[in-house]
Design a protein around this motif. Structure first.
Motif, short mmCIF file in Angstrom:
data_model
loop_
_atom_site.label_atom_id
_atom_site.label_comp_id
_atom_site.label_asym_id
_atom_site.label_seq_id
_atom_site.Cartn_x
_atom_site.Cartn_y
_atom_site.Cartn_z
N PRO A 125 53.81 26.05 54.54
CA PRO A 125 53.16 25.85 55.85
C PRO A 125 51.99 24.88 55.75
N THR A 126 51.52 24.40 56.88
CA THR A 126 50.33 23.55 56.92
C THR A 126 49.29 24.19 57.84
N ILE A 127 48.04 23.86 57.57
CA ILE A 127 46.95 24.35 58.43
C ILE A 127 47.12 23.80 59.84
N THR A 128 47.45 22.53 59.94
CA THR A 128 47.59 21.89 61.26
C THR A 128 48.64 22.59 62.10
N ALA A 129 49.80 22.86 61.51
CA ALA A 129 50.89 23.50 62.27
C ALA A 129 50.50 24.90 62.72
N LEU A 130 49.86 25.65 61.84
CA LEU A 130 49.49 27.01 62.19
C LEU A 130 48.40 27.04 63.26
N MET A 131 47.38 26.20 63.10
CA MET A 131 46.30 26.17 64.09
C MET A 131 46.82 25.77 65.47
N SER A 132 47.70 24.80 65.50
CA SER A 132 48.22 24.32 66.79
C SER A 132 49.17 25.33 67.43
N SER A 133 49.63 26.32 66.66
CA SER A 133 50.56 27.31 67.18
C SER A 133 49.88 28.63 67.55
N LEU A 134 48.57 28.73 67.37
CA LEU A 134 47.90 30.01 67.58
C LEU A 134 48.00 30.50 69.03
N SER A 135 47.97 29.58 69.99
CA SER A 135 48.07 30.01 71.39
C SER A 135 49.44 30.64 71.65
N LYS A 136 50.50 30.05 71.07
CA LYS A 136 51.84 30.61 71.24
C LYS A 136 51.97 31.94 70.50
N ILE A 137 51.34 32.02 69.33
CA ILE A 137 51.37 33.27 68.57
C ILE A 137 50.70 34.38 69.38
N LEU A 138 49.58 34.08 70.02
CA LEU A 138 48.89 35.06 70.84
C LEU A 138 49.76 35.51 72.00
N GLU A 139 50.43 34.58 72.63
CA GLU A 139 51.31 34.94 73.75
C GLU A 139 52.43 35.87 73.30
N LYS A 140 52.98 35.60 72.11
CA LYS A 140 54.06 36.45 71.61
C LYS A 140 53.54 37.85 71.26
N ILE A 141 52.31 37.91 70.77
CA ILE A 141 51.70 39.20 70.49
C ILE A 141 51.55 40.00 71.78
N LYS A 142 51.09 39.36 72.83
CA LYS A 142 50.91 40.02 74.12
C LYS A 142 52.26 40.48 74.70
N GLU A 143 53.29 39.64 74.53
CA GLU A 143 54.62 40.02 75.00
C GLU A 143 55.14 41.24 74.24
N PHE B 58 41.74 31.39 61.04
CA PHE B 58 42.63 31.55 62.19
C PHE B 58 42.03 32.50 63.22
N ALA B 59 41.39 33.56 62.73
CA ALA B 59 40.77 34.52 63.65
C ALA B 59 39.67 33.87 64.48
N LEU B 60 38.83 33.07 63.85
CA LEU B 60 37.73 32.43 64.57
C LEU B 60 38.23 31.34 65.51
N GLU B 61 39.30 30.66 65.13
CA GLU B 61 39.90 29.67 66.02
C GLU B 61 40.40 30.37 67.30
N LEU B 62 41.06 31.50 67.14
CA LEU B 62 41.56 32.24 68.29
C LEU B 62 40.43 32.79 69.16
N ALA B 63 39.47 33.45 68.52
CA ALA B 63 38.40 34.09 69.28
C ALA B 63 37.52 33.08 70.00
N SER B 64 37.34 31.90 69.41
CA SER B 64 36.49 30.88 70.04
C SER B 64 37.19 30.22 71.22
N ASN B 65 38.52 30.15 71.17
CA ASN B 65 39.28 29.49 72.23
C ASN B 65 39.80 30.45 73.30
N PHE B 66 39.98 31.73 72.93
CA PHE B 66 40.54 32.69 73.88
C PHE B 66 39.70 33.97 73.90
N PRO B 67 38.40 33.87 74.17
CA PRO B 67 37.54 35.05 74.09
C PRO B 67 37.91 36.16 75.06
#
Length: 266
Positions: A91-109, A131-140
């Motif tokens: 995996p790459t950091i770029t790919a994972l970071m850019s996918s966090l919003s989709k990962i969050l949506e799948k978690i909610k689903e 990854f946690a701080l990227e999510l929390a800072s963008n989707f508080p």
């Protein structure tokens, strides 16, 4: 998105996501498998559907961690990044970071599909804190709080301590994880757990991260004798009790009333 491209070298990725011993305390035979992203695995463990839920980024699977959280009234999505494969470049950091919003949506689903109604917390250990701080800072608004263990502060000192040679570290913090700037934006209640003998992230750096936190409600727990990987083991039952008290407080849960309500239902 190329913000994290300087982190996507073989030297860094192989250090951050090394091969793991799949025979060690893994959860592959339990929990519910949840497909989030090709570069990571996720398993859901839950008991009471009303319990708070952790979205956890962990360096490796731990059935014991998941089961002990469950026993303490916390459900968990346990996410681990796959070992780095240099032939595939993943995996790459770029790919994972850019996918966090989709990962969050799948978690909610998945929460909706399983009728999980508890409040969602983001939780992480070590590199997972990026990854946690990227999510929390963008989707508080999606989270009730943040729990960080052995969290990364400045990128380059962490990578150097992990064994990455300096020749591979020719970039600025703005091109790294930038956790200090991210945590400044996060107003959610935040808990920090750190080992007093951590050599990958010195306690002083953990305190620096805590001091930069924008949260009004925050706790910092330094665990005597623990290193980067042994915080839970060194703290014992107190580790889970401390997390439980924090989560209940943030959620406004009165444990006595909750037990009484469950008793009446039975």
């Amino acid at each position: 998105m190329d913000t994290y491209s300087k982190l996507d070298s073989d030297a860094i990725l192989s250090t951050l996501f090394p091969p793991t011993d799949k025979t060690k305390n893994t959860s592959s035979d339990s929990g519910i498998s949840v497909h989030l992203h090709p570069s990571c695995s996720c398993r859901l463990f839950y008991q009471d559907k009303e319990n708070p839920v952790f979205l956890s980024f962990l360096p490796e699977e731990s059935k014991m961690f998941a089961e002990t959280l469950i026993q303490n009234g916390i459900n968990i999505f346990m996410i681990t990044v796959n070992p780095y494969n240099p032939k595939k470049g993943q995996p790459t950091i770029t790919a994972l970071m850019s996918s966090l919003s989709k990962i969050l949506e799948k978690i909610k689903e998945c929460m909706a599909d399983n009728k999980l109604t508890g409040k969602l917390f983001v939780n992480a250990k070590s590199i997972g804190s990026a990854f946690a701080l990227e999510l929390a800072s963008n989707f508080p608004d999606e989270f009730k709080g943040v729990i960080l263990e052995s969290s990364v502060c400045d990128t380059i000192p962490f990578l150097e301590a992990a064994g990455v040679e300096k020749d591979n570290l020719g970039f600025s913090e703005d091109e790294g994880f930038n956790n200090l700037k991210k945590i400044e934006k996060i107003k959610l209640p935040t808990m920090f757990l750190h080992g007093s003998r951590d050599t990958l992230v010195a306690p002083a750096l953990a305190e620096k991260l805590q001091a930069s936190s924008g949260a009004r409600t925050k706790q910092f727990h330094l665990v005597p004798g623990a290193d980067h990987w042994s915080v839970a083991e060194a703290a014992g039952d107190l580790y889970y009790q401390t997390i439980k008290i924090f989560v209940d407080s943030v959620c406004g849960i009165n444990t006595w009333r909750q037990r009484r309500r469950k008793f009446r239902k039975s």
